[in-house]
Scaffold this motif. Structure first.
Motif, PDB file in Angstrom:
ATOM      1  N   PRO A  58      -9.078   9.209  23.091  1.00 61.67           N
ATOM      2  CA  PRO A  58      -9.443   8.562  22.995  1.00 61.67           C
ATOM      3  C   PRO A  58      -9.112   6.931  23.105  1.00 61.67           C
ATOM      4  O   PRO A  58      -8.421   5.837  23.446  1.00 61.67           O
ATOM      5  N   SER A  59      -7.519   6.919  22.297  1.00 59.30           N
ATOM      6  CA  SER A  59      -6.508   5.408  22.791  1.00 59.30           C
ATOM      7  C   SER A  59      -5.418   5.897  23.979  1.00 59.30           C
ATOM      8  O   SER A  59      -4.694   4.517  24.185  1.00 59.30           O
ATOM      9  N   ASP A  60      -6.102   6.288  24.961  1.00 60.61           N
ATOM     10  CA  ASP A  60      -5.514   6.440  26.015  1.00 60.61           C
ATOM     11  C   ASP A  60      -6.108   5.436  26.971  1.00 60.61           C
ATOM     12  O   ASP A  60      -7.752   5.006  27.181  1.00 60.61           O
ATOM     13  N   TYR A  61      -5.116   4.828  28.388  1.00 65.69           N
ATOM     14  CA  TYR A  61      -5.688   3.915  29.260  1.00 65.69           C
ATOM     15  C   TYR A  61      -6.066   4.612  30.115  1.00 65.69           C
ATOM     16  O   TYR A  61      -4.970   4.372  30.803  1.00 65.69           O
ATOM     17  N   PRO A 113     -12.431  -0.148  31.129  1.00 66.28           N
ATOM     18  CA  PRO A 113     -13.115  -0.111  29.488  1.00 66.28           C
ATOM     19  C   PRO A 113     -12.032   0.823  29.537  1.00 66.28           C
ATOM     20  O   PRO A 113     -11.969   2.236  29.432  1.00 66.28           O
ATOM     21  N   SER A 114     -12.092   0.973  27.631  1.00 69.06           N
ATOM     22  CA  SER A 114     -12.066   2.342  26.747  1.00 69.06           C
ATOM     23  C   SER A 114     -12.238   4.123  27.269  1.00 69.06           C
ATOM     24  O   SER A 114     -13.662   3.757  28.084  1.00 69.06           O
ATOM     25  N   GLU A 140     -14.320   5.645  25.196  1.00 68.93           N
ATOM     26  CA  GLU A 140     -15.162   5.139  24.386  1.00 68.93           C
ATOM     27  C   GLU A 140     -16.254   5.201  24.868  1.00 68.93           C
ATOM     28  O   GLU A 140     -17.486   5.613  25.554  1.00 68.93           O
ATOM     29  N   GLU A 141     -16.537   4.026  26.127  1.00 69.49           N
ATOM     30  CA  GLU A 141     -17.053   3.317  26.662  1.00 69.49           C
ATOM     31  C   GLU A 141     -17.235   4.500  27.793  1.00 69.49           C
ATOM     32  O   GLU A 141     -18.680   4.364  28.136  1.00 69.49           O
TER      33      GLU A 141
END
Length: 315
Positions: free
Chosen positions: A109-112, A218-219, A221-222
């Motif tokens: 989740p924190s990865d781009y 986007p992230s 999650e998106e």
């Protein structure tokens, strides 16, 4: 099933010997237990190994030895034009120590990072570490296609497991379906080749607009939320195809019911496929037909290995 337990035990036995591939220049990182990858080179090796004690113990308390036949799959980027061969997220057994050496899989989740390239990125990183995977033989000869006797289905030869459910379509694969731009440089992220490939894409921007657009990503999650939306749309589009597959399942079960009304000797006399079959082989064939119709796995001819529909003229 007993077959799957045996496949896992034999895979462990093979991995514990630390086998090598391509004349010893590469190490085998794991054993694929799903459909045979396309990159298996067709060469099969037989080895006599002792099975793990915890998985198989004979009456004397000793782990038996068994002849294991396996093929090897390696990433061959220059030859095949893709990063596959050395790793898959599908059912497999891997050396934990070797995977730690490769590093973690991106996509937290924190990865781009682009969700569509999570698996291919890791496959590339495993491949450039000079690792390959093995695939063990589940039977001596190529399995015949149950629905089309006489046709050979070599992928089943190494399949202890298969992807469940046709048309699963977890994410859009075609460019016109992708909401977020797909930049293939993500496959090389975390390696020395990443910046080199980014430069190539930047140079291509002048002549091929849209080949580099990671800045709009986007992230995670998106991205996953959009994947959920796509799965719902995909399920609706595949509904008619799934109905046809269900009709085929019902047809197979009817055929099985009819065949079980006859003696095996009678089936051998009027079904050409059974002409040279023993009673046991005929019974096993009928049982496999029934299992395939009742299984959650897709039927041959309706969905490919990735769960995409195989189009038919009548559909």
């Amino acid at each position: 099933t007993q077959e799957r337990k045996s496949a896992i035990a034999r895979s462990l036995a093979l991995l514990m010997t630390h086998p090598t591939a391509l004349s010893g220049t590469k190490k085998i990182i794991g054993v694929q237990l799903r459909d045979t990858p396309n990159t298996i080179d067709g060469t099969w090796t037989k080895v006599d190994l002792q099975l793990p004690v915890d998985s198989h113990v004979d009456e004397d308390g000793d782990a038996p030895r068994e002849t294991i036949e396996y093929g090897v799959s390696c990433m061959q980027l220059e030859k095949e034009g893709n990063v596959w061969g050395s790793f898959t997220n599908g059912a497999s057994l891997y050396s934990r120590r070797a995977l730690i050496g490769v590093g973690r899989m991106f996509g937290e989740p924190s990865d781009y990072f682009h969700d569509s390239y999570v698996e291919s990125n890791y496959a590339f990183r495993v491949g450039i570490k000079q690792y390959c995977t093995a695939a063990i033989s589940m039977e001596e000869k190529c399995t015949r296609n149950l629905l089309k006797p006489g046709d050979c289905n070599p992928s089943i030869r190494t399949s202890a497991f298969q992807h469940i459910g046709g048309g699963r379509g977890t994410r859009p694969r075609k460019r016109n379906e992708q909401k977020y731009c797909g930049d293939e440089s993500w496959m090389f992220y975390g390696t020395e080749y990443y910046e080199q490939y980014k430069e190539l894409l930047d140079a291509a921007k002048t002549t091929e607009p849209g080949t580099q657009c990671s800045a709009t990503l986007p992230s995670i999650e998106e991205q996953l939320e959009y994947n959920k939306e796509f799965m719902e749309i995909n399920a609706q589009l595949n509904a008619k195809h799934a109905e046809k597959e269900e009709e085929m399942r019902k047809g197979i079960l009817k055929e099985v019911a009819i065949m079980r009304k006859y003696k095996l000797s009678e089936l051998r006399s009027f079904i050409p496929t059974f002409k040279d079959y023993t009673d046991e082989q005929i019974s096993n064939h009928i049982d496999k037909l029934e299992k395939s119709a009742l299984s959650p796995h897709q039927l041959p001819g309706y969905w490919d290995k990735l769960g995409n529909m195989i189009k038919h003229k009548e559909l």
